[in-house]
Design a protein around this motif. Structure first.
Motif, mmCIF file in Angstrom:
data_model
loop_
_atom_site.group_PDB
_atom_site.id
_atom_site.type_symbol
_atom_site.label_atom_id
_atom_site.label_comp_id
_atom_site.label_asym_id
_atom_site.label_seq_id
_atom_site.Cartn_x
_atom_site.Cartn_y
_atom_site.Cartn_z
ATOM 1 N N ASP A 71 25.009 9.259 12.645
ATOM 2 C CA ASP A 71 26.322 9.484 13.257
ATOM 3 C C ASP A 71 26.904 10.816 12.801
ATOM 4 O O ASP A 71 27.461 11.577 13.598
ATOM 5 C CB ASP A 71 27.284 8.346 12.895
ATOM 6 N N ASP A 75 27.676 13.963 15.394
ATOM 7 C CA ASP A 75 29.021 14.544 15.516
ATOM 8 C C ASP A 75 29.013 16.017 15.118
ATOM 9 O O ASP A 75 29.674 16.852 15.744
ATOM 10 C CB ASP A 75 30.010 13.771 14.644
ATOM 11 N N LEU A 78 27.613 18.159 17.912
ATOM 12 C CA LEU A 78 28.581 18.345 18.989
ATOM 13 C C LEU A 78 29.638 19.372 18.604
ATOM 14 O O LEU A 78 29.982 20.258 19.394
ATOM 15 C CB LEU A 78 29.239 17.008 19.328
ATOM 16 N N ILE A 120 20.914 11.860 20.792
ATOM 17 C CA ILE A 120 22.316 11.492 20.582
ATOM 18 C C ILE A 120 22.707 10.419 21.583
ATOM 19 O O ILE A 120 22.444 10.541 22.781
ATOM 20 C CB ILE A 120 23.235 12.720 20.730
ATOM 21 N N ASP A 121 23.345 9.364 21.079
ATOM 22 C CA ASP A 121 23.790 8.292 21.963
ATOM 23 C C ASP A 121 25.312 8.229 21.998
ATOM 24 O O ASP A 121 26.002 8.885 21.228
ATOM 25 C CB ASP A 121 23.205 6.940 21.521
ATOM 26 N N GLY A 122 25.814 7.432 22.949
ATOM 27 C CA GLY A 122 27.248 7.170 23.005
ATOM 28 C C GLY A 122 28.110 8.336 23.429
ATOM 29 O O GLY A 122 29.259 8.453 22.988
ATOM 30 N N LEU A 123 27.598 9.195 24.318
ATOM 31 C CA LEU A 123 28.385 10.341 24.772
ATOM 32 C C LEU A 123 29.238 9.971 25.985
ATOM 33 O O LEU A 123 28.809 9.218 26.860
ATOM 34 C CB LEU A 123 27.472 11.505 25.157
ATOM 35 N N GLU A 124 30.428 10.512 26.016
ATOM 36 C CA GLU A 124 31.296 10.382 27.178
ATOM 37 C C GLU A 124 31.786 11.767 27.586
ATOM 38 O O GLU A 124 32.140 12.582 26.732
ATOM 39 C CB GLU A 124 32.492 9.479 26.872
ATOM 40 N N ARG A 154 22.449 7.849 26.333
ATOM 41 C CA ARG A 154 21.559 8.506 25.373
ATOM 42 C C ARG A 154 21.089 9.828 25.961
ATOM 43 O O ARG A 154 20.722 9.896 27.131
ATOM 44 C CB ARG A 154 20.357 7.620 25.045
ATOM 45 N N TYR A 188 33.073 13.594 24.339
ATOM 46 C CA TYR A 188 33.573 12.627 23.367
ATOM 47 C C TYR A 188 32.407 11.818 22.801
ATOM 48 O O TYR A 188 31.392 11.596 23.471
ATOM 49 C CB TYR A 188 34.544 11.644 24.022
ATOM 50 N N ARG A 189 32.607 11.367 21.571
ATOM 51 C CA ARG A 189 31.691 10.396 20.972
ATOM 52 C C ARG A 189 32.511 9.477 20.089
ATOM 53 O O ARG A 189 33.277 9.939 19.252
ATOM 54 C CB ARG A 189 30.592 11.088 20.161
ATOM 55 N N ASN A 190 32.357 8.176 20.309
ATOM 56 C CA ASN A 190 33.154 7.177 19.582
ATOM 57 C C ASN A 190 34.652 7.451 19.711
ATOM 58 O O ASN A 190 35.421 7.309 18.754
ATOM 59 C CB ASN A 190 32.749 7.133 18.104
#
Length: 218
Positions: A71, A75, A78, A120-124, A154, A188-190
Motif C-alpha cells: 500500500d 501510494d 501515485l 496497483i489495485d483499487g484505483l479510482e 487493477r 484516487y486510491r482508498n
C-alpha cells in the motif's frame, strides 16, 4: 543567523518526510520492526533501521506487513507521478439544430498508464469537464462542469487503461456561444487524491474542484 534558520528548516522538512514513511512492521516470528521505508521493487523492500539500510524480501514479514508495504509503495508511486495521466486534445463534433444554430459536442480521451515498479489495485479516476455559458459575460467567473468517474480494479506494470469521457454540449445562442474551458483529472486510491493533471495545463488556476456539479442547473 539566516543560514542557521535555513538549515533548521531543511532539517525539519527532512524529519517530517521521514516521519511520514516510518512504519512498524512485523516479521514472520511476530517480532516488531520499526523502520523507514525507502523503496520497493520485485518483492524486496528497501528500508532503514538504526541508520543502516537493508534490502529484505517481503517473505520475511507477516501478511499484514506485506499489505502495508505494498500500500505504501502504491501510494508513493501515485504521488511521484509514476502512474501517468495522458489527456488527448478535445474531440469536437458539430451539428445544426432545427433553428440552424450550431451545437457542438465535446469530449476527451484519457489514458492511465502504470510506469511504476508494481501492480496497483483499487484505483479510482474522477474528472470534471468545464465550460463557460454563452449567456454570461466571458469576464464573469461563472462556469459549469460535469462530474464523472471510472474504477480501475487493477493496473499491472506497463498496462494502460483508456476511456472516453462523457460529452458536453455547447450551444449557440443568438450571437453568443458556449465555450469549453478544459478537463481536470484526479487519481484516487482508498479515497485519497494522490495525483492530478489538467488540460490545458493552466486550467487549475482558472477553476475550482468542487464536489457538486452545476450540470443540473444548466
Amino acid at each position: 543567523m539566516i543560514r542557521s534558520i535555513l538549515i533548521l528548516l531543511v532539517a525539519l522538512s527532512v524529519n517530517f518526510a521521514q516521519a511520514a514513511d516510518t512504519h512498524v512492521l512485523t516479521d514472520t516470528n511476530g517480532k516488531p520492526i520499526e523502520c523507514i521505508l525507502l523503496d520497493y521493487e520485485r518483492g524486496h523492500v528497501l528500508l532503514e533501521m538504526a541508520g543502516e539500510k537493508y534490502s529484505l524480501p517481503l517473505s520475511r514479514f507477516s501478511p499484514a506487513s506485506n499489505r502495508a508495504v505494498l500500500d505504501w509503495a502504491a501510494d508513493r508511486a501515485l504521488r511521484n507521478g509514476e502512474v501517468r495521466i495522458h489527456i488527448s486534445g478535445a474531440n469536437r463534433n458539430s451539428e445544426r439544430d432545427e433553428d440552424n444554430r450550431q451545437i457542438q459536442h465535446v469530449n476527451y480521451e484519457v489514458t492511465i498508464q502504470n510506469d511504476s515498479k508494481l501492480d496497483i489495485d483499487g484505483l479510482e479516476v474522477e474528472y470534471k469537464i468545464y465550460w463557460l455559458d454563452g449567456r454570461v459575460e466571458v469576464s464573469d467567473p461563472f462556469y459549469f462542469w460535469i462530474d464523472r468517474g471510472e474504477v480501475i480494479k487493477r493496473l499491472n506494470v506497463r498496462e494502460r487503461f483508456r476511456f472516453e469521457t462523457a460529452r458536453i454540449t455547447l450551444n449557440e445562442r443568438e450571437k453568443r456561444k458556449d465555450t469549453s474551458i478544459g478537463i481536470w483529472v484526479r487519481l484516487y486510491r482508498n479515497g485519497q487524491a494522490l495525483h492530478e493533471v489538467s488540460y490545458p495545463s493552466g486550467l487549475l488556476q482558472r477553476v475550482d474542484w468542487k464536489n457538486m456539479s452545476l450540470e443540473a442547473i444548466y
